[in-house]
Design an enzyme around this catalytic site. Structure first.
Site, PDB file in Angstrom:
ATOM      1  N   ASP A 124      -2.870   8.282   7.843  1.00  0.00           N
ATOM      2  CA  ASP A 124      -3.778   7.429   8.609  1.00  0.00           C
ATOM      3  C   ASP A 124      -2.955   6.669   9.645  1.00  0.00           C
ATOM      4  OD1 ASP A 124      -2.516   5.388   7.219  1.00  0.00           O
ATOM      5  OD2 ASP A 124      -4.244   4.865   5.972  1.00  0.00           O
TER       6      ASP A 124
ATOM      7  N   SER B 227       0.809  -1.226   0.000  1.00  0.00           N
ATOM      8  CA  SER B 227       0.000   0.000   0.000  1.00  0.00           C
ATOM      9  C   SER B 227       0.840   1.272   0.000  1.00  0.00           C
ATOM     10  CB  SER B 227      -0.936   0.010   1.210  1.00  0.00           C
ATOM     11  OG  SER B 227      -0.211  -0.148   2.416  1.00  0.00           O
TER      12      SER B 227
ATOM     13  N   HIS C 195       0.071   4.876   7.039  1.00  0.00           N
ATOM     14  CA  HIS C 195       0.674   5.398   5.817  1.00  0.00           C
ATOM     15  C   HIS C 195       1.140   6.843   5.947  1.00  0.00           C
ATOM     16  CE1 HIS C 195      -2.188   2.161   4.645  1.00  0.00           C
ATOM     17  NE2 HIS C 195      -1.111   1.758   3.989  1.00  0.00           N
TER      18      HIS C 195
END
Length: 419
Positions: A383, A102, A386
């Site tokens: 978040d 991600s 990340h």
């Protein structure tokens, strides 16, 4: 004052140092950038020196002013850093292929059945195309490195890449993916590293058919940059969840790191066998400093979950040895390690803030359609896991041109591109 010092030490100063290395190549942009940096550092010092005179009656106003000043500095930096470092004209390499999780995913998970997707607001709130599936407010590290390499457009995700696009590269990254096949499986579908390699084979076949000359395609692929940034989920969404995964019961931390690196070694060799000769391998960041892991495990009064960082460092140390061995074993290739631990380490006495910018749920991701923080340029994490775009900017620029010797090994991405 702590906020200002943190910004200067960890974002402005490293980027300004990087800029100083490039003055001969980009005199106007870099001199303007470096002068701007020096001016605002002096202005910060001057303004902060006056704070005691007004601290009682203007404390709130002064804090707002410091935040506002820092915000505008960072906005300026965000606008100028690419202008200063991107070479005009043709890209430095013909194509750029991206593997990972991600941290680099640009939309490959959007159509998958998984909780690990970011195709909703407030993700992408600062990205030119809005919501795309990137797990941050703006650009990822891979996006920015692509710009630094001179690519005029972002490298397309594998899920949507057209035949017209693949000649400049493909992004295979997938949220929750790991080196191990099972990592992240409790969240739903994901494209593991092994599956990303299969996708890369398909792209090479498509590219070879388009170019109608295998010899040309083979030579073409050898000139490209290959970036691999994966492994975090093998800890976050595997080893650190003993209630779901058995790895922590099967292996000690050192054994697990060895098993991971051994499997990763085979995957990197596969990338080589598929034609890659310039490979940038990212080490893992300090997983124990992410807001989600801090909330889950606690820190015993420390800034981060130190035992997690210690376990991850075992992997990083073995990965560095692997990169050295690959360079010895494959004399016609160049592998380099990007040391995220070095790049993300605070340069001053003040630890980096670890409060997420968006409102996060139990899974550590942004709550859909929630309102993120207003001053996103002052946040390290967007978040629970990340980095924000400003953090990605610092990581990407120091990966492209190292600020200190420990940032990259044996050389940075700008050097890799020139080989």
């Amino acid at each position: 004052m702590l906020i200002i010092n943190t910004v200067i030490n960890n974002i402005i100063f490293p980027v300004a140092q990087l800029s100083g290395k490039r003055i001969k190549e980009f005199p106007l942009a870099d001199l303007a950038f470096f002068s701007f940096y020096k001016y605002y550092k002096m202005r910060f010092a001057f303004e902060i020196s006056l704070t005691p005179l007004f601290v009682h009656q203007k404390k709130k106003k002064n804090m707002k002013y410091q935040l506002s000043l820092a915000f505008h500095v960072l906005v300026y930096l965000g606008l100028i850093h690419v202008t200063a470092f991107v070479v005009s004209g043709e890209p430095q390499v013909p194509c750029f292929f991206i593997f990972g999780d991600s941290l680099v995913d640009s939309g490959n998970n959007n159509a998958l059945t998984t909780a690990a997707k970011a195709n909703y607001r407030p993700y992408g709130i600062d990205f030119p195309q809005g919501v795309t599936g990137r797990f941050t407010n703006g650009r990822t590290v891979a996006d920015i490195i692509g710009q630094l390499l001179g690519f005029p457009k972002f490298i397309p995700p594998y899920a949507t890449a057209t035949d017209q696009e693949i000649s400049t590269g493909v992004n295979y990254g997938s949220g929750s993916a790991g080196i191990r096949e099972e990592s992240g499986s409790h969240l739903g579908d994901r494209i593991s590293m092994d599956r990303q390699l299969l996708n890369h084979e398909k792209i090479i076949s498509r590219l070879s058919a388009l170019q109608s000359n295998k010899t040309f395609t083979d030579a073409y692929l050898k000139k490209c940059i290959y970036l691999s940034n994966i492994g975090s989920n093998d800890y976050i969404n595997n080893y650190l969840i003993p209630s779901i995964y058995s790895t922590s019961k099967t292996y000690t931390a050192d054994e697990y790191a060895a098993v991971l690196v051994q499997q990763y070694s085979q995957q990197l060799k596969t990338i080589y066998n598929l034609g890659a000769r310039k490979i940038a391998v990212f080490g893992l960041g300090q997983v124990g400093c992410t807001p989600a892991e801090i909330r889950r495990f606690g820190t015993n009064g420390k800034p981060c979950v130190e035992w997690i960082n210690d376990e991850v460092q075992l992997f990083n140390d073995k990965l560095k040895s692997l990169v050295a061995k690959l360079n010895t074993d494959y004399q016609d290739a160049r592998f380099t390690l990007i040391n995220l631990t070095s790049i993300s380490a605070p340069q001053g006495d003040v630890p980096l803030p670890n409060t997420p910018c968006c409102q996060v749920g139990e899974d550590g991701q942004c709550v859909p359609d929630s309102k993120p923080c207003l001053v996103r340029a002052l946040t390290v994490f967007y978040d629970g896991f990340h980095p924000s775009e400003i953090s990605n900017t610092a990581i990407a620029t120091r990966s492209y041109i190292s600020v200190i010797p420990t940032d990259t090994y044996p050389y940075d991405i700008s050097h890799l591109a020139r080989l």
